[in-house]
Design an enzyme around this catalytic site. Sequence first.
Site: not given
Length: 161
Positions: A90, A127
């Site tokens: 990311r 998450s």
Amino acid sequence: MRRAVCPGSYDPATNGHLDIIERASRLFDEVVVAVGVNKNKKGLFEIEERLEILREITTELPNVRVDSWEGLLVDYCRDNDIVAVAKGLRSVSDFDYELQMAQMNRELTGIETLLMANNPAYGFVSSSLVKEVAALGGDIERFVPPIVYERLSGKFPKLGR
């Protein structure tokens, strides 16, 4: 058969995880989505629930199977004839961490690591962030598969309000 593993905690699984799993499934004969078991950490979802969720969200991918592992990932790979680790990136900080891990894994057993650039739509999704926003009642529906949203709604009654 060329087999890869997509390891992670998947607590919870996000659309970013699913994107990497789907893309890896097009590159390898089989992809094992492996949930790491760390008995020293208490997750939001129990390991069995994570496995169940992952089986449901990957049901449309016939060459994907879901499993768990404890200990060194390279040992799991050796024991399961896995030739590569597939991971999503990311950010630059992800790259720094994953490069170091990839180099260590290669030195330990020769396993290769495929670092895949994330879909920009999920570049900020993690998450941890999903759990934090959900706990505060934020709308995370577009960041997780429907089953995950449903399960998170059960844990966080204010979700999406």
